[in-house]
Each structure stands twice: as structure tokens, then as C-alpha cells.
Design a protein around this motif. Structure first.
Motif, PDB file in Angstrom:
ATOM      1  N   SER A 108       0.860  -1.190   0.000  1.00  0.00           N
ATOM      2  CA  SER A 108       0.000   0.000   0.000  1.00  0.00           C
ATOM      3  C   SER A 108       0.892   1.235   0.000  1.00  0.00           C
ATOM      4  O   SER A 108       2.110   1.127   0.027  1.00  0.00           O
ATOM      5  CB  SER A 108      -0.913  -0.009   1.234  1.00  0.00           C
ATOM      6  OG  SER A 108      -0.123   0.040   2.408  1.00  0.00           O
ATOM      7  N   LYS A 110       1.357   5.626  -1.276  1.00  0.00           N
ATOM      8  CA  LYS A 110       1.177   6.572  -2.375  1.00  0.00           C
ATOM      9  C   LYS A 110       1.696   6.026  -3.709  1.00  0.00           C
ATOM     10  O   LYS A 110       1.019   6.116  -4.727  1.00  0.00           O
ATOM     11  CB  LYS A 110       1.881   7.882  -2.016  1.00  0.00           C
ATOM     12  CG  LYS A 110       1.738   8.979  -3.040  1.00  0.00           C
ATOM     13  CD  LYS A 110       2.444  10.241  -2.617  1.00  0.00           C
ATOM     14  CE  LYS A 110       3.925  10.027  -2.733  1.00  0.00           C
ATOM     15  NZ  LYS A 110       4.765  11.190  -2.583  1.00  0.00           N
ATOM     16  N   ASP A 113      -0.553   3.045  -4.877  1.00  0.00           N
ATOM     17  CA  ASP A 113      -1.862   3.555  -5.308  1.00  0.00           C
ATOM     18  C   ASP A 113      -1.771   4.239  -6.663  1.00  0.00           C
ATOM     19  O   ASP A 113      -2.632   4.062  -7.524  1.00  0.00           O
ATOM     20  CB  ASP A 113      -2.442   4.522  -4.270  1.00  0.00           C
ATOM     21  CG  ASP A 113      -2.823   3.825  -2.974  1.00  0.00           C
ATOM     22  OD1 ASP A 113      -2.928   2.588  -2.962  1.00  0.00           O
ATOM     23  OD2 ASP A 113      -2.993   4.532  -1.961  1.00  0.00           O
ATOM     24  N   SER A 114      -0.727   5.030  -6.848  1.00  0.00           N
ATOM     25  CA  SER A 114      -0.532   5.737  -8.109  1.00  0.00           C
ATOM     26  C   SER A 114      -0.380   4.750  -9.268  1.00  0.00           C
ATOM     27  O   SER A 114      -0.988   4.919 -10.331  1.00  0.00           O
ATOM     28  CB  SER A 114       0.707   6.628  -8.013  1.00  0.00           C
ATOM     29  OG  SER A 114       0.981   7.236  -9.246  1.00  0.00           O
ATOM     30  N   LYS A 117      -3.755   2.976 -10.116  1.00  0.00           N
ATOM     31  CA  LYS A 117      -4.811   3.826 -10.680  1.00  0.00           C
ATOM     32  C   LYS A 117      -4.591   4.118 -12.160  1.00  0.00           C
ATOM     33  O   LYS A 117      -5.537   4.307 -12.904  1.00  0.00           O
ATOM     34  CB  LYS A 117      -4.894   5.144  -9.915  1.00  0.00           C
ATOM     35  CG  LYS A 117      -5.534   5.000  -8.561  1.00  0.00           C
ATOM     36  CD  LYS A 117      -5.571   6.328  -7.833  1.00  0.00           C
ATOM     37  CE  LYS A 117      -6.137   6.141  -6.433  1.00  0.00           C
ATOM     38  NZ  LYS A 117      -6.020   7.354  -5.629  1.00  0.00           N
TER      39      LYS A 117
END
Length: 192
Positions: A108, A110, A113-114, A117
């Protein structure tokens, strides 16, 4: 012994959980070759600094061919001094560490996640040893075509795998480039 048993139990549960997650989600995957790919995501679990240097070389080569290149490198350490040194030595590389991995081996943060996405034409996992973290990211990514080295337990994360025994990253990259240059794109399907 007990630590290894516990670790293997967690890994097995993580793989089973990932398989269930993937079965629920529908991503459109299709064959994409190097010529048609405009965006490429690179994953790596490096064995040493030489692997990181080879990743940088590939990033530069792809960028020179007009590809948008993203990267994510997993280093297993939680030691701040080692992480800070890696980030200082390789400022163009996005790192995730053992601190961003939860008890169920799910990454997990930043950077993760980037990557999850964004949509990529091609995702390439350059890791030369079996690693659930990069497989998890590949499997959950929105990449149209996901490529990696063949490991029996990790087939769930990839659309195309190369069975290469040597473990040499240069050899793997040559084979990968060869196949991604000759492979034909599938026509886009109108079905969901």
C-alpha cells in the motif's frame, strides 16, 4: 522453523486472496507489442545494485523511443538508512519498502496507489526471483498487457511469461524485447 512456517502460511493465504480478488474484477487485457505501446510500467524486486542500474538503462532506452515510463521497485528492508541510501543513489526510481507491506503481504502507499490507478499499455515485471509483492501489483494493475518471468505460483499476475532459468536480467531483457517486438496485437474486443 516456526517463523518460516508462519511466513509460508501468510504467503499461501495472500495468493488465495489475490486469486479471489482477480476473479471478481474485470479488466480488459489484450496483447500489446513494443511498437504500439505508448506507456510502460516497470516493476522490479532487485537482487543488487546491478539490477537497479539495468532498470535505469531500460528506462532511458524506452524513454528515447518516446514511451512514457513509470517504475516501482520493491526493496524488502525496513531499515531507514538503507532506504534513504537507495533513494539518494537512484533518484529516478520510485521505491516501496517493507514498511508499506501489511500483515497479509499486501502493498500500500502513495506509490502503489498511483501505479494501480493509472492505465498502461504494457507492464513489465523484471524481477528475477519469485516475489508476491510485484505479482500483486501486476495482477491488480490496469495494464492492457502484463509480462513477467515465469514462476509457477505467480501465473495469476501476468498475461505473458518467459520461462528463463538463468536468472540473468540482461538475458531476460533480450528475450523480452525479442518477443515483444514480434508479438502481434490482438484486435480490441467489443465484449466485456
Amino acid at each position: 522453523m516456526l517463523k518460516r512456517l508462519f511466513s509460508n502460511t501468510i504467503k499461501n493465504r495472500a495468493y488465495k486472496s489475490l486469486k479471489k480478488d482477480i476473479a471478481k474484477k474485470r479488466f480488459k487485457h489484450e496483447t500489446v507489442n513494443f511498437a504500439d505501446a505508448t506507456s510502460v510500467a516497470l516493476l522490479l524486486h532487485p537482487r543488487n545494485n546491478d539490477d537497479l542500474n539495468k532498470l535505469l538503462g531500460l528506462m532511458i532506452e524506452l524513454d528515447s523511443k518516446g514511451k512514457k515510463v513509470s517504475n516501482l521497485v520493491y526493496i524488502a528492508t525496513k531499515k531507514k538508512i538503507e532506504v534513504d541510501k537507495a533513494k539518494a543513489d537512484y533518484p529516478l526510481i520510485n521505491f516501496i519498502t517493507g514498511k508499506e507491506i501489511n500483515w497479509f503481504d499486501k502493498p500500500s502507499g502513495k506509490e502503489v496507489d498511483s501505479m494501480l490507478k493509472k492505465e498502461y499499455d504494457l507492464l513489465i515485471d523484471l524481477s528475477q526471483k519469485e516475489n508476491f509483492i510485484t505479482t500483486y501489483i501486476a495482477a491488480k494493475s490496469k495494464a492492457r498487457f502484463r509480462v513477467g518471468k515465469y514462476f509457477e505460483r505467480e501465473t495469476i499476475g501476468y498475461d505473458f511469461m518467459i520461462d528463463q532459468k538463468s536468472g540473468d536480467l540482461d538475458d531476460f531483457t533480450k528475450q523480452l524485447t525479442h518477443y515483444l517486438n514480434i508479438i502481434r496485437n490482438e484486435p480490441k474486443s467489443t465484449k466485456e
